[in-house]
Design an enzyme around this catalytic site. Structure first.
Site, mmCIF file in Angstrom:
data_model
loop_
_atom_site.group_PDB
_atom_site.id
_atom_site.type_symbol
_atom_site.label_atom_id
_atom_site.label_comp_id
_atom_site.label_asym_id
_atom_site.label_seq_id
_atom_site.Cartn_x
_atom_site.Cartn_y
_atom_site.Cartn_z
ATOM 1 N N ASP A 13 0.512 -1.104 -0.371
ATOM 2 C CA ASP A 13 -0.489 0.055 0.094
ATOM 3 C C ASP A 13 0.550 1.386 0.012
ATOM 4 O O ASP A 13 0.189 2.193 0.423
ATOM 5 C CB ASP A 13 -0.928 0.203 1.433
ATOM 6 C CG ASP A 13 -1.989 -1.419 1.135
ATOM 7 O OD1 ASP A 13 -2.640 -1.684 0.457
ATOM 8 O OD2 ASP A 13 -2.247 -1.736 2.589
ATOM 9 N N LYS A 16 2.135 2.433 -5.511
ATOM 10 C CA LYS A 16 1.956 1.805 -6.006
ATOM 11 C C LYS A 16 1.498 2.182 -7.985
ATOM 12 O O LYS A 16 1.734 2.458 -8.285
ATOM 13 C CB LYS A 16 2.888 0.278 -6.490
ATOM 14 C CG LYS A 16 3.178 0.044 -5.052
ATOM 15 C CD LYS A 16 3.695 -1.753 -4.819
ATOM 16 C CE LYS A 16 2.331 -2.704 -4.427
ATOM 17 N NZ LYS A 16 2.260 -1.958 -2.740
ATOM 18 N N GLY A 40 -4.862 -3.893 -4.200
ATOM 19 C CA GLY A 40 -5.646 -2.880 -3.866
ATOM 20 C C GLY A 40 -4.422 -2.503 -4.034
ATOM 21 O O GLY A 40 -4.467 -1.301 -3.287
ATOM 22 N N HIS A 41 -4.708 -1.802 -5.936
ATOM 23 C CA HIS A 41 -3.598 -0.644 -6.226
ATOM 24 C C HIS A 41 -4.851 1.176 -6.857
ATOM 25 O O HIS A 41 -5.899 0.695 -7.409
ATOM 26 C CB HIS A 41 -3.230 -0.928 -7.262
ATOM 27 C CG HIS A 41 -2.239 -1.791 -7.254
ATOM 28 N ND1 HIS A 41 -0.938 -2.741 -7.475
ATOM 29 C CD2 HIS A 41 -1.622 -2.487 -5.590
ATOM 30 C CE1 HIS A 41 -0.391 -3.638 -7.046
ATOM 31 N NE2 HIS A 41 -0.461 -3.430 -6.179
ATOM 32 N N GLN A 222 2.183 -6.090 -3.231
ATOM 33 C CA GLN A 222 2.489 -6.094 -1.733
ATOM 34 C C GLN A 222 4.072 -5.577 -2.007
ATOM 35 O O GLN A 222 3.736 -4.464 -2.357
ATOM 36 C CB GLN A 222 2.916 -7.997 -1.134
ATOM 37 C CG GLN A 222 1.609 -8.249 -1.131
ATOM 38 C CD GLN A 222 1.090 -8.761 -2.958
ATOM 39 O OE1 GLN A 222 1.599 -9.437 -3.108
ATOM 40 N NE2 GLN A 222 -0.524 -8.451 -2.867
#
Ligand code: GDP
Ligand code: IMO
Ligand code: MG
Length: 422
Positions: A13, A16, A40-41, A222
């Site tokens: 988080d 990225k 989750g990007h 990650q």
């Protein structure tokens, strides 16, 4: 041409998705090489806020090829929802999203096994995202997995065989109650959606492209401290999140890696269980969470917050061979009077400046203190505008890590990004 790799240096988080979107105009191919929908990007631009889980973050830029590499694990249900969400924005992905035939599939029963495993661990649970990541990679390395390329021939039979094995584990070993049917129906709908895409030998496609002069960006998921080998084991994910993972997760040779762009927050967060030496349990931690809106993009869970940990950051830089840094979310500390950075650990009363074998809960951080810049930086457009105290903060990090900070991010929007020319 070479592959540039962008990856997280902390516990995920870091931002990225935002930076991949910002960098995409420089590249022809944007690729994901590991992880799955545990990621989750988040991207924000033109009043759109979008969270991606499986699809690379280059997808909103025109004329770019996005590739889901062999190292990724795909849940067809989540993939289907992602495709539907992007379609609503008027974007058709069938031409510019390619999927490796060697990527593994997350079955409905993998998700259930993830839940069963966490429940059986009780207090010692990992805090997994419950997306089935661990069980899917276990089947991959155990040589039982189903791959995207399998969906053409005898697929139902292969699926049933694997599910039968999972049912035995759930019934006999875990004695776990579950209902697979609803999710299974949608899962097979997702398989049909997958078939609409070009399923390719991505390692060949990428290497041929590079030979023909195409530039490639590899997007990590990650972060290094969640890596299966180098993270705070066992509180980690099940893939190699580090730079070497880009070689195995895309099929590119180590000598084809170009720049390694390491991304970190100006402080630290972690979601899930496991050690976090600089975690703050006081109002400063609460303020970081509030200012930074630190709630998980995938699970909505509260993120744990703390000061920047330079010992861990240097370790991540070493493991990945980072050549340039992006510092994110400094705006979150725009109203702080003092800011701390952890420069060493005290383990059993002894001071060390490296990450020990077990990053246990007993590590006591040793801090250097900095004057806060106390300036709203969120509308700045140029590094010349940086306040003196902020310059001192980033100079200290550059001096300690011996890696230049190439980008500073001062807000979630695409536009709130400052490139630093050296
Ligand atoms: P990723 O998993 O590394 O892509 O990061 P996430 O999207 O899970 O979490 C990063 C969060 O911070 C998202 O909500 C972003 O919109 C937000 N974000 C990214 N960069 C910045 C920044 O510089 N400042 C602030 N305030 N938010 C940011
Ligand atoms: P992005 O790509 C933050 C964490 C989980 C848990 C551990 C194992 O958005 O940075 P898993 O579901 O992989 O078995 O969970 O890893 N985790 C993440 N934390 N960001 C992520 O991805 C994460 N993906 C997994 O919270 O502690
Ligand atoms: Mg995330």
């Amino acid at each position: 041409m070479k592959v540039d790799v962008l990856l997280g240096l902390q516990w995920g988080d870091e931002g990225k998705g935002k930076i991949v979107d910002v960098l995409t105009p420089r590249y022809d191919y944007i690729t994901r090489f590991q992880g799955g929908p545990n990621a989750g990007h988040t991207l924000e631009f033109n009043n759109i806020k979008h969270v991606l889980h499986t699809i690379p973050s280059g997808i909103f830029r025109e004329n770019k090829i996005n590739i889901i590499g062999n190292g990724v694990v795909i849940d067809p249900v989540i993939f289907k929802h992602e495709i539907e969400g992007i379609k609503k924005l008027g974007i058709d992905l069938t031409q510019n999203l390619l999927i490796s035939k060697k990527a593994h599939l997350i079955l409905p029963s993998h998700r259930i096994l993830d839940s069963a495993s966490e429940a059986a661990k009780g207090k010692a649970k990992i805090g997994s995202t419950l997306k089935g990541i661990g069980p899917t990679y276990m089947d991959k390395t155990g040589r039982n997995g189903l791959r995207v390329g399998d969906i053409s021939a005898n697929f139902k039979e292969k699926y049933n065989n694997l599910v039968a094995k999972h049912r035995q584990m759930l019934d006999k070993f875990y004695e776990f109650d579950y209902d697979i049917t609803t999710y299974e129906t949608e899962w097979f709908e997702g398989i049909e959606i997958l078939k609409e895409f070009q399923l390719i030998d991505s390692e060949q496609y990428i290497n041929d492209g590079m030979k023909a002069g195409k530039s490639v960006l590899a997007e990590g998921a990650q972060g290094t401290l969640l890596d299966i080998d180098f993270g705070s084991y066992p509180f980690v994910t099940s893939s190699n999140t580090v730079c070497a993972g880009a070689c195995t997760g895309l099929g590119v040779a180590p000598n084809k890696i170009g720049e390694v762009i390491g991304i970190f927050k100006a402080y630290c967060t972690r979601v899930g269980m496991g050690p976090f030496p600089t975690e703050l349990f006081d109002e400063t931690g609460d303020l970081l969470r509030k200012n930074g809106n630190e709630f998980g993009a995938t699970t909505g869970r509260e993120r744990r917050c703390g000061w920047l940990d330079l010992v861990a950051l240097k370790y991540s830089i070493m493991i990945n061979g980072v050549t340039q840094l992006c510092m994110m979310k400094s705006d979150v500390m725009d109203n702080f009077d003092t800011i701390k950075i952890c420069t060493a650990y005290k383990v059993n009363g002894k001071q060390v400046d490296y990450v020990p074998y077990e990053m246990t809960e007993d590590i006591e951080p040793v801090y250097s203190e900095f004057k806060g810049w106390n300036t709203d930086m969120s509308k700045m457009t140029n590094a010349d505008e940086f306040p003196e105290a902020f310059k001192q903060y980033i100079n200290f990090i550059e001096k300690e890590t011996e890696v230049p900070i190439a980008v500073v991010s001062i807000g979630p929007n695409r536009a709130q990004t400052i490139k630093i020319e050296k």
